[in-house]
Design a protein around this motif. Sequence first.
Motif, PDB file in Angstrom:
ATOM      1  N   ALA A 222       0.839  -1.195   0.000  1.00  6.52           N
ATOM      2  CA  ALA A 222       0.000   0.000   0.000  1.00  6.52           C
ATOM      3  C   ALA A 222       0.878   1.251   0.000  1.00  6.52           C
ATOM      4  O   ALA A 222       1.961   1.258   0.606  1.00  6.52           O
ATOM      5  N   PRO A 223       0.452   2.322  -0.665  1.00  4.97           N
ATOM      6  CA  PRO A 223       1.244   3.558  -0.672  1.00  4.97           C
ATOM      7  C   PRO A 223       1.287   4.203   0.706  1.00  4.97           C
ATOM      8  O   PRO A 223       0.337   4.103   1.482  1.00  4.97           O
ATOM      9  N   LEU A 224       2.397   4.870   1.002  1.00  5.75           N
ATOM     10  CA  LEU A 224       2.535   5.577   2.265  1.00  5.75           C
ATOM     11  C   LEU A 224       1.902   6.954   2.135  1.00  5.75           C
ATOM     12  O   LEU A 224       2.155   7.674   1.166  1.00  5.75           O
ATOM     13  N   ALA A 225       1.074   7.313   3.123  1.00  9.64           N
ATOM     14  CA  ALA A 225       0.384   8.606   3.083  1.00  9.64           C
ATOM     15  C   ALA A 225       0.231   9.142   4.503  1.00  9.64           C
ATOM     16  O   ALA A 225      -0.892   9.324   4.990  1.00  9.64           O
ATOM     17  N   PRO A 226       1.331   9.418   5.198  1.00 10.07           N
ATOM     18  CA  PRO A 226       1.254   9.834   6.608  1.00 10.07           C
ATOM     19  C   PRO A 226       0.603  11.199   6.759  1.00 10.07           C
ATOM     20  O   PRO A 226       0.757  12.067   5.904  1.00 10.07           O
ATOM     21  N   ASN A 227      -0.102  11.376   7.866  1.00  8.55           N
ATOM     22  CA  ASN A 227      -0.839  12.615   8.103  1.00  8.55           C
ATOM     23  C   ASN A 227      -0.313  13.455   9.249  1.00  8.55           C
ATOM     24  O   ASN A 227      -0.731  14.596   9.411  1.00  8.55           O
ATOM     25  N   VAL A 228       0.585  12.919  10.074  1.00  6.75           N
ATOM     26  CA  VAL A 228       1.125  13.664  11.208  1.00  6.75           C
ATOM     27  C   VAL A 228       2.648  13.616  11.144  1.00  6.75           C
ATOM     28  O   VAL A 228       3.226  12.717  10.527  1.00  6.75           O
ATOM     29  N   PRO A 229       3.338  14.557  11.777  1.00  4.87           N
ATOM     30  CA  PRO A 229       4.798  14.603  11.673  1.00  4.87           C
ATOM     31  C   PRO A 229       5.495  13.322  12.116  1.00  4.87           C
ATOM     32  O   PRO A 229       6.469  12.899  11.489  1.00  4.87           O
ATOM     33  N   TYR A 230       5.043  12.721  13.204  1.00  2.65           N
ATOM     34  CA  TYR A 230       5.661  11.463  13.633  1.00  2.65           C
ATOM     35  C   TYR A 230       5.613  10.432  12.521  1.00  2.65           C
ATOM     36  O   TYR A 230       6.626   9.792  12.178  1.00  2.65           O
TER      37      TYR A 230
END
Length: 336
Positions: A143-151
């Motif tokens: 699955a593609p990476l799509a982080p939403n928070v800085p951590y």
Amino acid sequence: MRILVTGGAGFIGSEFVRSALRGELPGSEGAHVTVLDKLTYSGNLENLAPVAAHPRFRFVTGDTCDARLVDDVVAGHDVIVHFAAESHVDRSIDTATQFVLSNVLGTQVMLEAALRHRVARFVHVSTDEVYGSIDSGSWTEDAPLAPNVPYAAAKAGSDLLALAWHRTRGLDVVVTRCTNNYGHYQFPEKVIPLFVTNLLDGLRVPLYGDGGNRRDWLHVSDHCRAIQMVLNGGRPGEVYHIGGGTELSNRQLTERLLAACGADWDVVDHVPDRQGHDRRYSLDITKIREELGYEPRVRFEDGLAATVEWYRRNRSWWEPLKPASALSGPAVPAGT
């Protein structure tokens, strides 16, 4: 085998170290274990007290960003299990600098040293949060990476660096991504130990938003057993998901924690949701099950009861840590 464990004085890392030195992880029998840990607020030598005198244990205080120190420590080790990371979402929202330094630069320094000293395997321990949020179904490892928070963004960056070192420089790297961990020795800013320790002290507990955010819960012992499986038999350059098999909303989790501590809903404060709060995480663990035979063993009901009892019996461990937790107060939201 000589194992270097970064972040080994933290919650998950110390569980791995204790279990490895006790021979509880198949393949770790007779291993010599070195821990490299900066001992920031959540790193605690007390977590390693049960094995501190073990003849095959060595502890080094230091920062993974310190290239000279890292080079000295890595020399002579066969494998590295890289836990070291800043991990608390709420702190990363307040200020992301240390998260980028530790999680990205620290990983790069470790990878360079591992390559230079011809380390046989580098296990990079990561998180489901790198994917962002999923409404239904479960993520697979492609699955593609799509982080939403800085951590999560910093962890995604470290994942990509680790995999790049395998693809372009030939280092034997394997990445693991896990769901939410719980268990003994967890720093009391995380939601389960925060709620339990507050409730044991007769304090109030905070619940974000409508309490509908959903997470899968993984006992720390199952997580470490799976990491050892990956260390032993994972394929180079691959990602493996590790889950616990119990998905709960935060409201459902709160219900269970209140019941376990003999408290009622009137001690719960409903607080505004945090910024960028992902609604749901879920990992598909088919790959690690079929390739390596992993299944979670600890039933959530049993693991939670044992965790609550551990905090009840170990006030001397967690009481000194409460002032260092940014979220120890009764009216401040808990991260998950």
